[in-house]
Write an enzyme that holds these catalytic residues in place. Structure first.
Site, PDB file in Angstrom:
ATOM      1  N   GLY A  42      22.137 -12.733 -21.882  1.00 34.19           N
ATOM      2  CA  GLY A  42      22.444 -13.890 -22.728  1.00 34.19           C
ATOM      3  C   GLY A  42      23.856 -14.390 -22.520  1.00 34.19           C
ATOM      4  CD  GLU A  43      25.856 -11.286 -24.322  1.00 32.22           C
ATOM      5  OE1 GLU A  43      25.658 -10.959 -25.502  1.00 32.22           O
ATOM      6  OE2 GLU A  43      25.081 -10.945 -23.389  1.00 32.22           O
TER       7      GLU A  43
END
EC number: 2.4.99.12
Length: 405
Positions: A42-43
Site C-alpha cells: 500500500g505504501e
C-alpha cells in the site's frame, strides 16, 4: 528510553547480521538526493504517486526507495519501471551501525518517510547527520496512535526535530501533534494514494474480465470489496437476502485471499452455490463468485452496480471507499470507517455513500438501489464528484519535498 532502544538494536545487529546479510550490508548506490522509505504494498503505491509527480517537476532527480517487505519491493518495481533515476531495494535493519553506514554512503539531501514508517535509529541518525526528515502522506490509525502514544517518551524527542509532516486529515494532524511534532510543522495535504487510483482508471480494460465472468447484457454485479475476518456472516446474510433479485450476481473479494474458504463456508451453509475465481475461466452463470486472488478488485468495481466496502462491519477501521467512488459507483459501508475519516465524511456529506449500522439496514439500501437504478446512478455520480475533490495530493507532497532540495 531511546538509549535503551539503541543499545538493544546494536546488540541485535551483531546477531542478526549473520542471518540476514542483505539487511545489514551497505547500499551499492553512491550519493542520492532523496532517500524515500516505505513499508509495503500500500505504501509503495503512495511512494510511486509522489515520485511520479516529483520527477515530473524535477527530471533527473536521483532517488533511492527502500521497502520493508518483498511484496512491497515487487510492487514498487512494477509501478516505477518506466521512471529513470529511481533505485529500489529492501530497507536496512534499524540498527545504529547499519543506518549510520547507509547515511554515510548515500549522503541524501533529504530523508522521506511514507505514512507511519517511524524508526527510532533511522530518525536519530538522519537528524544527527543534519539530514532534513519529512513525513509525507502521514497517517495514524486509532490503533497505531494508541501504540505510538504508549511509546511517546521514545518518539517525542525525535519527532520534535522533524522538518515537516504532510498528513492526510485533521485527525492525523491532531495525532501527530500529540506525539510531539510542533504545530507549525504539520500540514494537511490529503492522500496521495487516491491520485494513483485516478490514473488506474485511464489504463482500465474491463473487457477480459467481462468475458471471464460471462457477464451478459441485463445482468448486474454487486461487489463486496476488501472484506475482512469476522465479516463472513454479514456478507452471507446480505447475499442470502438479495439472491431472489433476478439477474443479480455477486463478487466477494476478501482483503486477504487466504480467507476465501471461510467466506465460501458461510455462504454454502445457507444453501448458496459458490464458485472460486482463481484458475476458473468458466464463470458464466455463476451467481456468487469468491475471489481468491489479488488483483481483480478495481476492475470488478468498474463493472459493479454498487459496492459494499469491507472492514467496516467489524471494528477494523474500514477499507478504501474512494476506489469505487472514483469509478462512479454508489458506495455502502458499515459503522466502522475510522481509518478513512476524511474520505467517508466527504462521501456521506456529498450524497455519494450510505453508512449503515446493521445487515437489515444494508439490505434496505441495496434493495432501494437495485429497484431504482436511476437513484443508484445518481448516487454514483455524486460519489465521483466527491472523489474529485480529493485529487492532487501527490503534487502537493512533491512540491513540499522539492522545497528541501
Amino acid at each position: 528510553m531511546y538509549r535503551l532502544y539503541r543499545l538493544s538494536t546494536r546488540l541485535l545487529e551483531k546477531i542478526l547480521s549473520r542471518k540476514y546479510p542483505e539487511r545489514f550490508s551497505p547500499p551499492g548506490e553512491d550519493g542520492v538526493e532523496v532517500w524515500m522509505h516505505a513499508a509495503s504494498v500500500g505504501e509503495s503505491r503512495v511512494a510511486a504517486a509522489i515520485l511520479e509527480e516529483t520527477l515530473r517537476l524535477r527530471p533527473g532527480l536521483r532517488v533511492l526507495l527502500t521497502l520493508q517487505t518483498r511484496s512491497g519491493l515487487e510492487q514498487a518495481r512494477k509501478l516505477l519501471k518506466s521512471l529513470p533515476g529511481i533505485r529500489i531495494r529492501l530497507a536496512p535493519w534499524d540498527g545504529p551501525g547499519t543506518i549510520g553506514a547507509w547515511l554515510r554512503k548515500l549522503s541524501p539531501r533529504v530523508l522521506v518517510l511514507i505514512e507511519t514508517e517511524l524508526w527510532p535509529n533511522l530518525l536519530f541518525e538522519a537528524l544527527s547527520h543534519g539530514t532534513p526528515v519529512l513525513i509525507l502522506n502521514g497517517r495514524l490509525s486509532s490503533r497505531s496512535f494508541s501504540r505510538y502514544r504508549r511509546l511517546r517518551p521514545l518518539f517525542a524527542p525525535l519527532l520534535a526535530r522533524v522538518s515537516m509532516a504532510g498528513v492526510i486529515s485533521e485527525e492525523d494532524r491532531e495525532r501527530f501533534l500529540a506525539l510531539g511534532i510542533p504545530p507549525e510543522r504539520v500540514r494537511i495535504l490529503g492522500n496521495a494514494k487516491h491520485d494513483l487510483s485516478f490514473r488506474r482508471v485511464e489504463d482500465l480494460d474491463p473487457v477480459p474480465l467481462v468475458r471471464r465472468l460471462g457477464l451478459r447484457p441485463g445482468e448486474r454485479l454487486l461487489v463486496f470489496g476488501s472484506m475482512r475476518r469476522g465479516e463472513e456472516e454479514a456478507v452471507s446474510r446480505i447475499i442470502s437476502g438479495l439472491i431472489s433479485v433476478p439477474d443479480l450476481r455477486f463478487a466477494v473479494v476478501p482483503r486477504h485471499p487466504e480467507r476465501a474458504p471461510e467466506f465460501e463456508k458461510h455462504l454454502t451453509a445457507r444453501g448458496l452455490a459458490v464458485s472460486f475465481f482463481r484458475n476458473n475461466h468458466q464463470l458464466a452463470g455463476a451467481r456468487i463468485i469468491v475471489v481468491d486472488e489479488i488483483g481483480p478488485l478495481f476492475t470488478l468495481y468498474a463493472l459493479a452496480e454498487a459496492a459494499v466496502v469491507g472492514g467496516s462491519f467489524q471494528p477494523l477501521g474500514g477499507q478504501n471507499p474512494l476506489e469505487p467512488a472514483i469509478l462512479g459507483k454508489p458506495v455502502l459501508f458499515g459503522p466502522h470507517m475510522e481509518n478513512f475519516p476524511l474520505e467517508s465524511r466527504i462521501l456521506l456529506s456529498g450524497g455519494g455513500a450510505r453508512q449503515v449500522n446493521s445487515v437489515e439496514e444494508a439490505l434496505s439500501v441495496l434493495f432501494d438501489w437495485l429497484h431504482h437504478p436511476d437513484k443508484a446512478r445518481e448516487q454514483g455520480w455524486k460519489a465521483f464528484q466527491c472523489a474529485r475533490k480529493l485529487r492532487g495530493a501527490s503534487r502537493r507532497y512533491a512540491e513540499l519535498l522539492l522545497r528541501f532540495l
